[in-house]
Design an enzyme around this catalytic site. Structure first.
Site, PDB file in Angstrom:
ATOM      1  N   LYS A   1       3.926   8.618   9.422  1.00  0.00           N
ATOM      2  CA  LYS A   1       3.630   7.955  10.694  1.00  0.00           C
ATOM      3  C   LYS A   1       4.569   8.386  11.832  1.00  0.00           C
ATOM      4  O   LYS A   1       4.371   9.459  12.390  1.00  0.00           O
ATOM      5  CB  LYS A   1       3.591   6.441  10.484  1.00  0.00           C
ATOM      6  CG  LYS A   1       2.434   6.091   9.504  1.00  0.00           C
ATOM      7  CD  LYS A   1       2.054   4.656   9.415  1.00  0.00           C
ATOM      8  CE  LYS A   1       0.720   4.520   8.674  1.00  0.00           C
ATOM      9  NZ  LYS A   1       0.786   3.825   7.406  1.00  0.00           N
TER      10      LYS A   1
ATOM     11  N   TYR B   1       0.850  -1.191   0.000  1.00  0.00           N
ATOM     12  CA  TYR B   1       0.000   0.000   0.000  1.00  0.00           C
ATOM     13  C   TYR B   1       0.879   1.232   0.000  1.00  0.00           C
ATOM     14  O   TYR B   1       1.817   1.320   0.797  1.00  0.00           O
ATOM     15  CB  TYR B   1      -0.889  -0.011   1.247  1.00  0.00           C
ATOM     16  CG  TYR B   1      -1.817   1.189   1.375  1.00  0.00           C
ATOM     17  CD1 TYR B   1      -2.853   1.403   0.469  1.00  0.00           C
ATOM     18  CD2 TYR B   1      -1.654   2.103   2.423  1.00  0.00           C
ATOM     19  CE1 TYR B   1      -3.698   2.485   0.600  1.00  0.00           C
ATOM     20  CE2 TYR B   1      -2.511   3.185   2.562  1.00  0.00           C
ATOM     21  CZ  TYR B   1      -3.536   3.385   1.639  1.00  0.00           C
ATOM     22  OH  TYR B   1      -4.373   4.468   1.780  1.00  0.00           O
TER      23      TYR B   1
ATOM     24  N   ASP C   1       9.191   2.677   0.260  1.00  0.00           N
ATOM     25  CA  ASP C   1       8.112   3.294   1.020  1.00  0.00           C
ATOM     26  C   ASP C   1       8.279   2.839   2.475  1.00  0.00           C
ATOM     27  O   ASP C   1       7.861   1.750   2.851  1.00  0.00           O
ATOM     28  CB  ASP C   1       6.757   2.869   0.451  1.00  0.00           C
ATOM     29  CG  ASP C   1       5.604   3.465   1.248  1.00  0.00           C
ATOM     30  OD1 ASP C   1       5.867   4.129   2.277  1.00  0.00           O
ATOM     31  OD2 ASP C   1       4.442   3.261   0.837  1.00  0.00           O
TER      32      ASP C   1
HETATM   33  C1  LIG Z   1       0.155   4.317   6.040  1.00  0.00           C
HETATM   34  C2  LIG Z   1       0.939   4.109   4.820  1.00  0.00           C
HETATM   35  C3  LIG Z   1       0.857   4.993   3.722  1.00  0.00           C
HETATM   36  C4  LIG Z   1      -0.126   6.118   3.678  1.00  0.00           C
HETATM   37  O1  LIG Z   1       0.107   7.071   4.673  1.00  0.00           O
HETATM   38  P1  LIG Z   1      -1.112   8.051   5.098  1.00  0.00           P
HETATM   39  O2  LIG Z   1      -0.468   8.967   6.081  1.00  0.00           O
HETATM   40  O3  LIG Z   1      -2.175   7.179   5.646  1.00  0.00           O
HETATM   41  O4  LIG Z   1      -1.536   8.752   3.853  1.00  0.00           O
HETATM   42  C5  LIG Z   1       1.699   4.784   2.660  1.00  0.00           C
HETATM   43  N1  LIG Z   1       2.566   3.769   2.639  1.00  0.00           N
HETATM   44  C6  LIG Z   1       2.670   2.898   3.657  1.00  0.00           C
HETATM   45  C7  LIG Z   1       3.672   1.799   3.590  1.00  0.00           C
HETATM   46  C8  LIG Z   1       1.850   3.036   4.766  1.00  0.00           C
HETATM   47  O5  LIG Z   1       1.934   2.145   5.758  1.00  0.00           O
END
Ligand SMILES: *Cc1c(COP(=O)(O)O)cnc(C)c1O
Length: 436
Positions: free
Chosen positions: A274, A151, A246
């Protein structure tokens, strides 16, 4: 301590959720919070402290979501709170440079091996969208390769259904996303280097970037197999594509320098979010200076944000990273998370359930299948109905788990061995009530 499930009441949460559904789509501000995939209604949280959440009916939960990762030093850490309280009288947003941005930028650059320059944004979604725009500009190419089950936020270009036939066609998996936008998004299975190689070979001069979660957290916790990350690095070099890690979830979680420190990798660009916001909305992307200097106003790649670099978010991030620098932090997180994971495997064996688990650092998942789970495709073998029963049972026992088989669990420095023991005792009671 015996927890009796028949005293578990969620009347007030139920009333609030019914009301919320008339006010907001599905009653929530983000879909997974609605608990749909575990066949339950969500509880409304009144307060969070350390490793615990309290709902509006007064139930206490040991929290293994940690606001989806940011709460790595525990909720409402007194030092983070104090830093925020001290910052508020100076104003909550300037829309102008502030010294807090320099401080957090320097901390990120010092921590994450491959980052030489960084741009702050407001979410992980923004970080990933912006990193792809930059990679396309830098390479002059349009296509991107992602892995199924990874994701990268809800940007149009990432909403592509994982799955063989559809994958190569790049069909969108949400209405409202034009196929013209996703036509350039190609998907291959995680941990499958031959598939990645074949895709790159099919479009040798068109792939701008390969983006991945270096440890997957968004299909349950899935580890890169030995040699996978190094193989991806080698192939991207060979085809002139940028490698984007990511690390929105893994950054400052699997090690202070993220998965790239833990696995000794050198991506071209890295996305963060995060943890670096310490519980306030933040994202960031960074990488090699020659690439980052293409971002406006240093270069021509436009990307902006009214609240980007917000002083409160920077303050919470700085204090959280300072707390993580304490010696022993990551050894403790590894140890406490291993204790939980191994304990759950023992409990499952003792109660006759087939489960497998994936854990690295303070990220873990159990799957109700024999495993091994090495990809989204193999994760789907898990008995999701059983996971739903397990989840509902654990809620009633005061344990707050991610409400989907396809989400990782997160531990924090606030979790103690006693919390793990209580969790395992609860798991034993719940699993012994579920038919094998
Ligand atoms: C949570 C997450 C996102 C998206 O971040 P948001 O702050 O919710 O937009 C993107 N990549 C990874 C791996 C994530 O865990």
């Amino acid at each position: 301590m015996v927890t009796t499930t028949n005293t578990y009441q969620t009347t007030r949460s139920h009333e609030l959720f019914e009301r919320a559904k008339t006010l907001m789509p599905g009653g929530v501000s983000s879909p997974v919070r609605a608990f749909k995939s575990v066949g339950a209604d969500p509880v409304f949280i009144a307060r969070a402290q350390g490793a615990y959440l309290w709902d509006v009916d007064g139930n206490r939960y040991i929290d293994y979501i940690g606001t989806w990762g940011p709460a790595i030093v525990g909720h409402a850490h007194p030092e983070v709170q104090q830093a925020l309280i001290s910052a508020i009288p100076n104003g909550t947003s300037f829309g102008a440079p502030s010294c807090q941005e320099n401080v957090l930028a320097q901390m990120v650059i010092d921590a994450v091996p491959s980052i030489e320059m960084v741009r702050f944004v407001n979410s992980g979604t923004e970080a990933c969208m912006s990193a792809i725009r930059l990679a396309r500009a830098y390479t002059g190419r349009e296509k991107l390769i992602k892995f199924s089950g990874c994701y990268h936020g809800h940007g149009d270009l990432f909403l592509v259904q994982a799955g063989s036939g559809v994958a190569t066609l790049g069909l969108p998996d949400s209405p409202g996303v034009p196929s013209a936008v996703t036509a350039h998004t190609l998907t291959v299975p995680y941990n499958d280097l031959p598939a990645l190689n074949a895709m790159l070979a099919q479009y040798p001069d068109s792939i701008a970037a390969v983006i991945l979660e270096p440890v997957v957290g968004n299909a349950g916790c899935i580890l890169p197999q030995p040699g996978f990350l190094a193989g991806v690095r080698e192939l991207t070099h060979q085809y002139g594509a940028l490698l984007i890690f990511d690390e929105v979830m893994t950054g400052f979680r699997l090690a202070y320098g993220g998965a790239q420190e833990r696995f000794g990798m050198d991506p071209d660009l890295t996305c963060l979010g995060k943890i670096i916001g310490g519980g306030l909305p933040v994202g960031a992307y960074g990488g090699k200076q020659a690439i980052m200097e293409m971002v406006a106003p240093a270069g021509p790649v436009y990307q902006a944000g009214t609240l980007s670099g917000n002083p409160l978010a920077m303050t919470a991030g700085i204090k959280t990273l300072e707390l993580l620098q304490k010696p022993g932090t990551y050894a403790y997180l590894d140890q406490i998370t291993a204790q939980l994971t191994e304990g759950l495997l023992d409990v499952a064996r003792a109660t006759g359930h087939t489960i497998c688990a994936n854990q690295v650092g303070a990220m873990t998942s159990i799957f109700f299948c024999a495993g091994p789970v090495t990809s989204y495709e193999t994760a789907k073998a898990s008995d999701r109905e059983k996971f739903g029963r397990f989840h509902r049972g654990m809620m009633a026992e005061g344990v707050y788990l991610a409400p989907s088989q396809f989400e990782a669990w997160f531990l924090s420095t606030a979790h103690t061995a006693a919390d793990i023991d209580q969790t395992l005792q609860a798991a034993r009671r719940v699993l012994s009530q579920i038919p094998q």
